[in-house]
Design an enzyme around this catalytic site. Structure first.
Site, short mmCIF file in Angstrom:
data_model
loop_
_atom_site.label_atom_id
_atom_site.label_comp_id
_atom_site.label_asym_id
_atom_site.label_seq_id
_atom_site.Cartn_x
_atom_site.Cartn_y
_atom_site.Cartn_z
N ARG A 34 0.83 -1.22 0.00
CA ARG A 34 0.00 0.00 0.00
C ARG A 34 0.86 1.26 0.00
NH1 ARG A 34 -4.99 -2.14 3.64
NH2 ARG A 34 -6.10 -3.02 1.87
N LYS A 199 -19.58 -16.89 1.49
CA LYS A 199 -21.01 -16.69 1.77
C LYS A 199 -21.76 -16.02 0.62
CE LYS A 199 -20.28 -15.52 6.51
NZ LYS A 199 -20.15 -14.18 7.00
N GLY A 348 -9.79 -8.37 -2.66
CA GLY A 348 -9.95 -9.33 -1.56
C GLY A 348 -9.21 -10.64 -1.76
N GLY A 371 -13.59 -3.82 0.03
CA GLY A 371 -14.96 -3.32 0.01
C GLY A 371 -15.23 -2.37 -1.15
P1 AMP Z 1 -14.86 -14.45 0.33
O1 AMP Z 1 -14.25 -13.55 1.34
O2 AMP Z 1 -16.33 -14.48 0.35
O3 AMP Z 1 -14.29 -14.25 -1.05
O4 AMP Z 1 -14.46 -15.92 0.78
C1 AMP Z 1 -13.17 -16.40 0.77
C2 AMP Z 1 -13.11 -17.61 1.62
O5 AMP Z 1 -13.94 -18.60 1.09
C3 AMP Z 1 -11.74 -18.20 1.69
O6 AMP Z 1 -11.25 -18.10 3.01
C4 AMP Z 1 -11.94 -19.65 1.29
O7 AMP Z 1 -11.24 -20.56 2.10
C5 AMP Z 1 -13.42 -19.83 1.48
N1 AMP Z 1 -13.94 -20.94 0.66
C6 AMP Z 1 -13.85 -21.10 -0.66
N2 AMP Z 1 -14.41 -22.26 -1.04
C7 AMP Z 1 -14.86 -22.86 0.07
C8 AMP Z 1 -15.52 -24.09 0.33
N3 AMP Z 1 -15.84 -24.93 -0.65
N4 AMP Z 1 -15.85 -24.38 1.62
C9 AMP Z 1 -15.53 -23.51 2.61
N5 AMP Z 1 -14.91 -22.35 2.42
C10 AMP Z 1 -14.57 -22.02 1.17
#
Ligand code: AMP
Length: 390
Positions: A34, A199, A348, A371
């Site tokens: 950064r 999620k 991210g 974000g």
């Molecule tokens: P996000 O911040 O929503 O992009 O989520 C990223 C996170 O999703 C990472 O820490 C991954 O380990 C998790 N992730 C990706 N695929 C899976 C999965 N099949 N089961 C559980 N966690 C997952």
């Protein structure tokens, strides 16, 4: 887009909002990206004989005990080193000490002001964009440059508040981000979106916005199991976002042609279980957790991506923190890079995965905002952009 090049900054007091919200562990900066990201704009201002005055936040300041651990002076030695010159520091965010330093500054000197969020301790003045604070900070300079893409989705005193009172423009980092991300407003087609991560709830607005614009949406990550559940498939112990099954059902009904789900998954009984097995999503064993997309899905996604001209990707396709379940993300990213498909990584975790895979510098654009990038992909108007454009 109005940039620093469009303003007369010669010998002026130039206020620059940068993003020095660096990761810190055991009192040390663990990643200086950064700081390096802001150098181009700072050096440009120095070359124009400006007196350069930098603002940044660091962490969150809610109570007194947050002050010490979020002291921005930690950045000074590294910034000095990178600029190859002394950097002044004001430990106060307002008042006589700060004003004296500024009054005594010579051309080409650089001053970093203490963490703007120190002003949050007493009534969230920075984060609520208190009028008086923005006006006060603006009174310290002649022009304002916003080069903090990471906070461009927030209306704070140190970005929107200052911009309201001074001739303002974007710095080079923000210009680079916006010029790449705005290519998505009119993408070369076929335009494919890859969405993964944990999620569905975090990505609802991204899905709603992009599903109308993209030609295909390829789903992976834990999120895919909520979509599969919405199809009535039993996904074993895979992560399901129960509250959003209905949302997924609606998306699948309305955009059946566009949304593509995994065919198979690489699953195990736990993250520690070393015996991962690939299984079709139609037959996930009850005690198994889907942790990555499987081989057939990888092949199917490559086939769809083959003819694509623009790809935007948010969220990893599996648990990329593990060297087993990073495979789907790795294979797809390598495919995009090797086939020179214009790919924008939407901030991210997918950018973190690209770093791990040493592919971050090989993709067309890896957005630095978390974000901020997400809100851009949601199609929202970002206050930091509006405050300059208007
Ligand atoms: P996000 O911040 O929503 O992009 O989520 C990223 C996170 O999703 C990472 O820490 C991954 O380990 C998790 N992730 C990706 N695929 C899976 C999965 N099949 N089961 C559980 N966690 C997952």
């Amino acid at each position: 887009m109005k940039t620093i090049k469009d303003l007369d900054i010669n010998s002026k007091k130039v206020l620059i909002r940068v993003d020095f919200n660096v990761p810190i562990k055991d009192g040390k900066i663990t990643d200086d990206s950064r700081i390096r990201g802001a150098l181009k704009t700072i050096k440009y201002a120095i070359d124009k004989n400006a007196k350069v005055i930098l603002f940044s936040h660091l962490g969150r300041v809610k109570e007194k005990s947050d002050l010490k651990k979020n002291d921005l002076s930690i950045v000074v030695p590294r910034l000095s080193e990178l600029l190859n010159q002394k950097v002044l520091f004001s430990s106060n965010t307002r008042g006589e000490q700060l004003e004296n330093i500024i009054n005594n500054m010579k051309e080409k000197e650089v001053l970093l002001i203490q963490n703007t969020r120190y002003e949050d301790l007493d009534g969230k003045k920075e984060s609520s964009n208190e009028e008086e604070l923005g006006a006060y900070w603006a009174s310290l300079g002649d022009v304002f440059i916003n080069d903090a893409f990471g906070t461009i989705h927030r209306a704070h005193a140190s970005n929107c508040g200052i911009a309201k009172h001074l001739p303002s423009a974007f710095g080079f980092l923000v210009e680079n981000e916006l010029s790449h991300l705005s290519e998505l407003d009119n993408p070369e087609r076929p335009y494919v979106v890859i969405l993964g991560g944990a999620k569905v709830s975090d990505k609802i607005e991204v899905i709603e916005n992009l599903v109308t614009k993209a030609d295909k949406i390829l789903i992976g990550g834990a999120m895919s199991f909520t979509f599969l559940s919405a199809c009535g498939i039993n996904v074993g112990k895979s992560l399901v976002d129960n509250e959003n099954i209905e949302f997924c059902r609606r998306m699948l009904k309305d955009y059946n042609e566009k949304i593509v789900l995994p065919i198979d998954t690489n699953a195990a009984k736990s993250l520690e279980d070393e015996n991962a097995i690939e299984m079709p999503v139609s037959n996930i064993l009850p005690e198994y957790i889907g942790l990555d997309i499987g081989t057939k899905t990888i092949e199917n996604y490559k086939e769809i991506l083959k003819n694509s001209k623009t790809v935007v990707w948010n969220g990893p396709l599996g648990v990329y923190e593990s060297n087993i379940y990073i495979r789907g993300t790795k294979e797809i990213m390598e495919y995009l890079v090797n086939n020179k498909i214009k790919t924008i990584l939407g901030g991210g975790d997918i950018v973190a995965a690209a770093s791990v895979l040493n592919l971050k510098d090989k993709v067309y654009h890896a957005s630095t905002g978390g974000g901020a990038t997400l809100e851009f992909l949601e199609g929202k108007e970002l206050p930091g952009i509006i405050s300059i454009e208007k």
